[in-house]
Scaffold this motif. Structure first.
Motif, mmCIF file in Angstrom:
data_model
loop_
_atom_site.group_PDB
_atom_site.id
_atom_site.type_symbol
_atom_site.label_atom_id
_atom_site.label_comp_id
_atom_site.label_asym_id
_atom_site.label_seq_id
_atom_site.Cartn_x
_atom_site.Cartn_y
_atom_site.Cartn_z
ATOM 1 N N THR A 8 9.390 0.517 5.639
ATOM 2 C CA THR A 8 9.639 -0.486 4.611
ATOM 3 C C THR A 8 8.393 -1.320 4.361
ATOM 4 O O THR A 8 8.018 -1.568 3.215
ATOM 5 C CB THR A 8 10.791 -1.428 5.028
ATOM 6 O OG1 THR A 8 11.845 -0.621 5.519
ATOM 7 C CG2 THR A 8 11.255 -2.278 3.872
ATOM 8 N N VAL A 9 7.725 -1.731 5.446
ATOM 9 C CA VAL A 9 6.519 -2.543 5.301
ATOM 10 C C VAL A 9 5.466 -1.774 4.527
ATOM 11 O O VAL A 9 4.850 -2.285 3.596
ATOM 12 C CB VAL A 9 5.979 -2.956 6.696
ATOM 13 C CG1 VAL A 9 4.593 -3.590 6.553
ATOM 14 C CG2 VAL A 9 6.931 -3.921 7.372
ATOM 15 N N ARG A 10 5.305 -0.517 4.905
ATOM 16 C CA ARG A 10 4.281 0.281 4.226
ATOM 17 C C ARG A 10 4.590 0.447 2.750
ATOM 18 O O ARG A 10 3.715 0.370 1.897
ATOM 19 C CB ARG A 10 4.153 1.648 4.898
ATOM 20 C CG ARG A 10 3.178 1.608 6.061
ATOM 21 C CD ARG A 10 2.728 2.963 6.447
ATOM 22 N NE ARG A 10 3.881 3.867 6.480
ATOM 23 C CZ ARG A 10 3.776 5.177 6.539
ATOM 24 N NH1 ARG A 10 2.589 5.723 6.544
ATOM 25 N NH2 ARG A 10 4.847 5.944 6.587
ATOM 26 N N LYS A 11 5.864 0.703 2.481
ATOM 27 C CA LYS A 11 6.254 0.869 1.083
ATOM 28 C C LYS A 11 6.027 -0.405 0.296
ATOM 29 O O LYS A 11 5.530 -0.376 -0.832
ATOM 30 C CB LYS A 11 7.728 1.282 0.982
ATOM 31 C CG LYS A 11 7.906 2.770 0.918
ATOM 32 C CD LYS A 11 9.252 3.147 0.337
ATOM 33 C CE LYS A 11 9.284 4.634 0.083
ATOM 34 N NZ LYS A 11 10.615 5.160 -0.173
ATOM 35 N N SER A 12 6.343 -1.532 0.885
ATOM 36 C CA SER A 12 6.148 -2.806 0.178
ATOM 37 C C SER A 12 4.671 -3.037 -0.083
ATOM 38 O O SER A 12 4.292 -3.494 -1.172
ATOM 39 C CB SER A 12 6.697 -3.976 1.004
ATOM 40 O OG SER A 12 7.913 -3.619 1.589
ATOM 41 N N LEU A 13 3.837 -2.733 0.908
ATOM 42 C CA LEU A 13 2.395 -2.893 0.723
ATOM 43 C C LEU A 13 1.896 -2.037 -0.428
ATOM 44 O O LEU A 13 1.108 -2.483 -1.260
ATOM 45 C CB LEU A 13 1.649 -2.511 2.006
ATOM 46 C CG LEU A 13 1.519 -3.612 3.052
ATOM 47 C CD1 LEU A 13 0.841 -3.089 4.300
ATOM 48 C CD2 LEU A 13 0.741 -4.800 2.484
ATOM 49 N N LEU A 14 2.397 -0.804 -0.461
ATOM 50 C CA LEU A 14 1.998 0.093 -1.538
ATOM 51 C C LEU A 14 2.386 -0.473 -2.891
ATOM 52 O O LEU A 14 1.594 -0.481 -3.821
ATOM 53 C CB LEU A 14 2.680 1.455 -1.352
ATOM 54 C CG LEU A 14 1.864 2.498 -0.616
ATOM 55 C CD1 LEU A 14 2.683 3.761 -0.447
ATOM 56 C CD2 LEU A 14 0.591 2.801 -1.381
ATOM 57 N N ALA B 106 -5.748 7.487 -6.445
ATOM 58 C CA ALA B 106 -5.026 8.751 -6.623
ATOM 59 C C ALA B 106 -4.260 9.095 -5.354
ATOM 60 O O ALA B 106 -3.103 9.520 -5.405
ATOM 61 C CB ALA B 106 -6.003 9.866 -6.983
ATOM 62 N N VAL B 107 -4.893 8.900 -4.188
ATOM 63 C CA VAL B 107 -4.204 9.192 -2.926
ATOM 64 C C VAL B 107 -2.986 8.293 -2.784
ATOM 65 O O VAL B 107 -1.906 8.729 -2.394
ATOM 66 C CB VAL B 107 -5.176 9.010 -1.736
ATOM 67 C CG1 VAL B 107 -4.423 9.005 -0.427
ATOM 68 C CG2 VAL B 107 -6.222 10.108 -1.737
ATOM 69 N N LEU B 108 -3.150 7.030 -3.147
ATOM 70 C CA LEU B 108 -2.035 6.094 -3.003
ATOM 71 C C LEU B 108 -0.934 6.351 -4.037
ATOM 72 O O LEU B 108 0.218 5.997 -3.814
ATOM 73 C CB LEU B 108 -2.530 4.653 -3.129
ATOM 74 C CG LEU B 108 -3.367 4.166 -1.943
ATOM 75 C CD1 LEU B 108 -3.926 2.787 -2.214
ATOM 76 C CD2 LEU B 108 -2.553 4.171 -0.669
ATOM 77 N N LEU B 109 -1.305 6.955 -5.160
ATOM 78 C CA LEU B 109 -0.287 7.236 -6.185
ATOM 79 C C LEU B 109 0.431 8.553 -5.925
ATOM 80 O O LEU B 109 1.488 8.807 -6.480
ATOM 81 C CB LEU B 109 -0.934 7.289 -7.576
ATOM 82 C CG LEU B 109 -1.232 5.983 -8.287
ATOM 83 C CD1 LEU B 109 -1.930 6.261 -9.596
ATOM 84 C CD2 LEU B 109 0.043 5.197 -8.529
ATOM 85 N N ASN B 110 -0.178 9.390 -5.087
ATOM 86 C CA ASN B 110 0.335 10.741 -4.917
ATOM 87 C C ASN B 110 1.455 10.776 -3.879
ATOM 88 O O ASN B 110 1.301 11.338 -2.804
ATOM 89 C CB ASN B 110 -0.802 11.672 -4.493
ATOM 90 C CG ASN B 110 -0.348 13.104 -4.400
ATOM 91 O OD1 ASN B 110 0.492 13.533 -5.183
ATOM 92 N ND2 ASN B 110 -0.875 13.833 -3.427
ATOM 93 N N ARG B 111 2.546 10.113 -4.158
ATOM 94 C CA ARG B 111 3.689 10.187 -3.256
ATOM 95 C C ARG B 111 4.966 9.963 -4.027
ATOM 96 O O ARG B 111 4.946 9.566 -5.179
ATOM 97 C CB ARG B 111 3.544 9.191 -2.113
ATOM 98 C CG ARG B 111 3.119 7.814 -2.554
ATOM 99 C CD ARG B 111 2.773 6.961 -1.374
ATOM 100 N NE ARG B 111 1.460 7.252 -0.837
ATOM 101 C CZ ARG B 111 1.165 7.200 0.459
ATOM 102 N NH1 ARG B 111 2.094 6.921 1.336
ATOM 103 N NH2 ARG B 111 -0.051 7.436 0.870
ATOM 104 N N LYS B 112 6.031 10.230 -3.364
ATOM 105 C CA LYS B 112 7.310 10.158 -4.061
ATOM 106 C C LYS B 112 7.865 8.749 -3.982
ATOM 107 O O LYS B 112 8.453 8.351 -2.995
ATOM 108 C CB LYS B 112 8.296 11.151 -3.438
ATOM 109 C CG LYS B 112 7.889 12.583 -3.646
ATOM 110 C CD LYS B 112 8.926 13.541 -3.101
ATOM 111 C CE LYS B 112 8.484 14.972 -3.270
ATOM 112 N NZ LYS B 112 7.456 15.378 -2.285
ATOM 113 N N LEU B 113 7.623 7.990 -5.007
ATOM 114 C CA LEU B 113 8.148 6.637 -5.054
ATOM 115 C C LEU B 113 8.802 6.436 -6.408
ATOM 116 O O LEU B 113 8.404 7.038 -7.396
ATOM 117 C CB LEU B 113 7.027 5.614 -4.899
ATOM 118 C CG LEU B 113 6.411 5.452 -3.520
ATOM 119 C CD1 LEU B 113 5.229 4.516 -3.591
ATOM 120 C CD2 LEU B 113 7.435 4.939 -2.531
#
Lengths: 279, 308
Positions: A8-14, B106-113
Motif C-alpha cells: 500500500t505504501v509503495r502504491k501510494s508513493l507511486l 517509463a519504468v514507473l508507469l509500466n505496471r498495472k495500476l
C-alpha cells in the motif's frame, strides 16, 4: 511474500509521483487557459490571480480579429489530408518489401534508409527550396505534401519492425492459393495491421500540424499560412505582446490535437503495445 | 538466453530460382518509391548543398564559385562559433536529462495500476502540442514582471529572475522547456520497449527467488538497452538540429544567447539571403552529427545487449 502494508505504501508513493508529474505537465496549460479568459487588469497583477473572476470572452474575439484562426486551421488540415493517406500507404508498402523479401542489396538499401533518418533537414533544405521555386511551386503547399508520397523513413522503420513480428504462415497459405504479393499486402497485411497504420497516420497528422521550419520556408502568403505560422506571426501583427489574446489563440490552436489524443488515445497505446506482441 | 522469445524477422524462402527472381523483383518494386524519393529529395540535394557551399549566392543572381571562402568566413565569424557552442551545450544537457528522466518515468508507469491510461495521456500532452504555442505559453510563464514562475519565487521570498531576458539564463530556460515538451515522446518509446520484455522472464525469475530490484537490473535493463540506446542516439541527432523552441521563445535573443546553430543557418539563408554560407553551415552540421553519432556508437554501442 510482502505484507499488504508495504504494498500500500509503495502504491501510494507511486501515485504521488504520478500526481506531481501530471501537475507539472498540465500547469502551463492551466496557466494558458486561465490567462486566455482574464481581462488585462487580472492578467497584469501582482500577486497573480489563479482563476479569472468571470469568463471573459474578449481575448478570443480579439484573437480572431488579429489572425483568421479558423482559416489557418483549415489550411493545415488541407495539407494534412492530402498528405497522410499517401504517406502511410507508401511507407507501409516499402516496409513490407523490407520485412518480407530477400533481394540483393537489401541490407545496403536499408542502411541508406536508416542513414536518411539521421540526415538533418537543413542539409537538403536549400537546394530543395531552389528546385520548388524553379518549378514555380515555392509559395504553395506542394513542397509540403508531395515528398510524403515517397514514404517517410521513420514510418518505414517502425512498420518494418512491426511486419517482421507477424507470423508468416497466413501469407504463405495465400501464396499457395495463387495470390501475388501485392494482393497479399493489400488484402491481408493492410487490414491486419490497421492499428499500427492508424498510429502512423496519427503521427503523420501531428507532424504536419506541428511542422514549423518547412512551413516557414515555403509559405509566404499570409492567406496560405498554417495555424502555427499564424500563431508565430501574431506578435508581429500587433506590434506588442497581447498576452490575453495570444494565449486564447494558442489555446484554440491546440484544441484539435488535444481532442485527437483524447479520442484516439486507444491507437497510441494499442500501437505501442502491439509493436512487440506476437500475433 | 538461448531460446528465441520475440519472433525473428522471417522472410519467404523459396527454393526454386524462378520464384527467387520473382521475390527479388517484388522486393525491388515495393521499395522503389522510397528509392526514387531518396534520389530526388536526399542524394541530389545533398550533393547540391555541398556544391553550393563553395559559392556565393543570394537567390537572385547566379551562384558564383568562391572556393573555401564561405568556410573561412564562418570560421572567422564569432556568432558562428557561438551558435556552434550553444548547440553542443544544448545537446549535452538536454539528451541525458531527457532520456534518463524518460526511462525512470517509463519504468514507473509500466505496471498495472488503475488510472494508468490517464497518467500516460497526461505525460504525452506537451509532445503533441505545436512548439510555437508551447513556446509562447512558456514565454508568458517565464515573464519577469507577471509570469507564473516568478510569482512562485516571490511568494517563497526570492527575487524575480529575468529568465528569458538574461544572457546567462535564457538558454537554460529554453532547454528546460525542450526537456518538458518532448519527455512524453521518449516515455512512449521506452514504454514500448519495456512492454516487449517477455513476462515469462519475470515469472521464471520469481520462481527462482529474485526480488524486484534484481529483476530490474538483470532483466529490465539488459532487455531495454537496445531501445534505450536507440532513444539516446535519436535524441542526440534531433537535439543537434534544435530549431523550433528557440525560434518560438526568443528568436535567438537576448543578444545571441539562444541563437542555436540551425536558427543561425535559417537566418543566414532566408533573412540575409547568404545561401552559399547557409549551405556550408548545413555541411558542417551534417559532419557534426556524423562525428557525434560515430563516437556514441563507439563508446556506448558496445555496451548494448542485443541478445534476445
Amino acid at each position: 511474500m510482502r505484507g499488504d502494508k508495504g504494498e500500500t505504501v509503495r502504491k501510494s508513493l507511486l501515485y504521488l509521483f504520478y500526481l506531481v508529474g501530471s501537475v507539472l505537465m498540465l500547469l502551463p496549460f492551466f496557466w494558458m487557459i486561465s490567462t486566455a479568459f482574464k481581462p488585462d487588469t487580472e492578467i497584469f497583477t501582482v500577486p497573480i490571480k489563479w482563476f479569472p473572476s468571470s469568463f471573459y470572452g474578449e481575448n478570443f474575439k480579439k484573437a480572431f480579429q488579429v489572425i483568421p484562426i479558423i482559416k489557418y486551421m483549415l489550411n493545415t488540415v488541407y495539407i494534412a489530408v492530402l498528405k497522410i493517406g499517401g504517406e502511410v500507404f507508401i511507407s507501409a508498402l516499402v516496409a513490407y518489401g523490407f520485412a518480407r523479401f530477400d533481394f540483393r542489396g537489401k541490407n545496403l538499401f536499408f542502411l541508406i534508409l536508416l542513414a536518411t533518418m539521421m540526415l538533418p533537414y537543413e542539409v537538403t533544405m536549400i537546394p530543395t527550396f531552389m528546385m520548388w521555386s524553379y518549378l514555380g511551386l515555392s509559395d504553395s503547399y506542394v513542397p509540403l505534401i508531395l515528398p510524403a508520397y515517397f514514404g517517410a523513413a521513420s514510418f518505414i522503420f517502425f512498420l518494418r519492425m512491426y511486419f517482421s513480428t507477424l507470423p508468416v504462415e497466413m501469407e504463405e497459405s495465400m501464396v499457395m492459393d495463387g495470390a501475388n504479393y501485392f494482393q497479399i499486402f493489400y488484402k491481408l497485411i493492410l487490414p491486419l495491421t490497421k492499428p499500427a497504420l492508424l498510429t502512423i497516420g496519427l503521427w503523420a497528422f501531428l507532424g504536419t500540424w506541428n511542422d514549423l521550419l518547412g512551413q516557414l520556408i515555403y509559405i509566404n502568403d499570409p492567406m496560405k499560412y498554417t495555424i502555427q505560422l499564424g500563431l508565430a506571426s501574431f506578435s508581429n501583427m500587433t506590434g506588442e505582446t497581447l498576452w490575453g489574446p495570444l494565449m486564447a489563440a494558442s489555446f484554440v490552436a491546440l484544441l484539435p490535437v488535444i481532442f485527437l489524443l483524447m479520442s484516439a488515445q486507444k491507437y497510441f497505446v494499442e500501437g505501442i503495445k502491439m509493436t512487440g506482441i506476437k500475433g | 538466453m538461448e531460446k528465441t522469445i520475440v519472433p525473428m524477422a522471417s522472410t519467404y524462402k523459396p527454393k526454386s530460382s524462378p520464384k527467387k527472381r520473382r521475390q527479388w523483383l517484388t522486393g525491388y518494386l515495393m521499395i522503389l518509391p522510397n528509392f526514387l524519393g531518396f534520389f530526388i529529395f536526399m542524394l541530389a540535394p545533398i550533393i547540391a548543398t555541398v556544391g553550393l557551399g563553395f559559392t556565393e549566392w543570394d537567390l537572385v543572381n547566379n551562384p558564383q564559385w568562391i572556393g573555401l571562402a564561405n568556410y573561412k568566413n564562418l570560421f572567422g565569424d564569432r556568432i558562428f562559433w557561438l551558435s556552434f557552442r550553444k548547440t553542443i551545450w544544448f545537446t549535452l544537457l538536454n539528451v541525458p536529462i531527457q532520456s534518463f528522466l524518460a526511462l525512470l518515468i517509463a519504468v514507473l508507469l509500466n505496471r498495472k495500476l488503475k488510472a494508468l491510461n490517464l497518467f500516460r495521456t497526461l505525460f504525452i500532452i506537451p509532445w503533441i502540442c505545436m512548439s510555437v504555442a508551447v513556446g509562447l505559453t512558456w514565454t508568458w510563464l517565464f515573464n519577469t514582471q507577471f509570469g507564473y514562475i516568478n510569482h512562485v519565487l516571490t511568494s517563497l521570498g526570492m527575487e524575480r529572475i529575468g529568465w528569458l531576458t538574461s544572457d546567462k539564463l535564457a538558454l537554460y530556460a529554453v532547454i528546460f522547456v525542450n526537456v518538458w515538451q518532448y519527455l512524453g515522446w521518449h516515455i512512449i518509446l521506452l514504454l514500448a520497449g519495456l512492454q516487449i520484455v517477455p513476462q515469462e522472464l519475470y515469472e521464471a525469475a520469481t520462481v527462482d527467488g529474485a526480488n524486484n530490484w534484481m529483476k530490474f537490473w538483470k532483466i529490465t535493463i539488459p532487455m531495454i538497452s537496445p531501445i534505450f540506446f536507440y532513444d539516446l542516439v535519436v535524441n542526440m541527432i534531433m537535439t543537434l538540429q534544435i530549431f523550433d523552441l528557440p525560434f518560438a521563445m526568443t528568436n535567438g535573443g537576448p543578444g545571441n544567447a539562444t541563437r542555436v546553430f540551425n536558427l543561425y543557418l535559417y537566418q543566414k539563408g532566408f533573412s540575409f539571403l547568404q545561401m552559399g554560407e547557409a549551405c556550408s553551415m548545413g555541411v558542417i552540421l551534417f559532419g557534426l552529427i556524423m562525428v557525434a553519432t560515430f563516437f556514441v556508437f563507439k563508446f556506448l554501442g558496445s555496451r548494448v545487449n542485443y541478445e534476445m
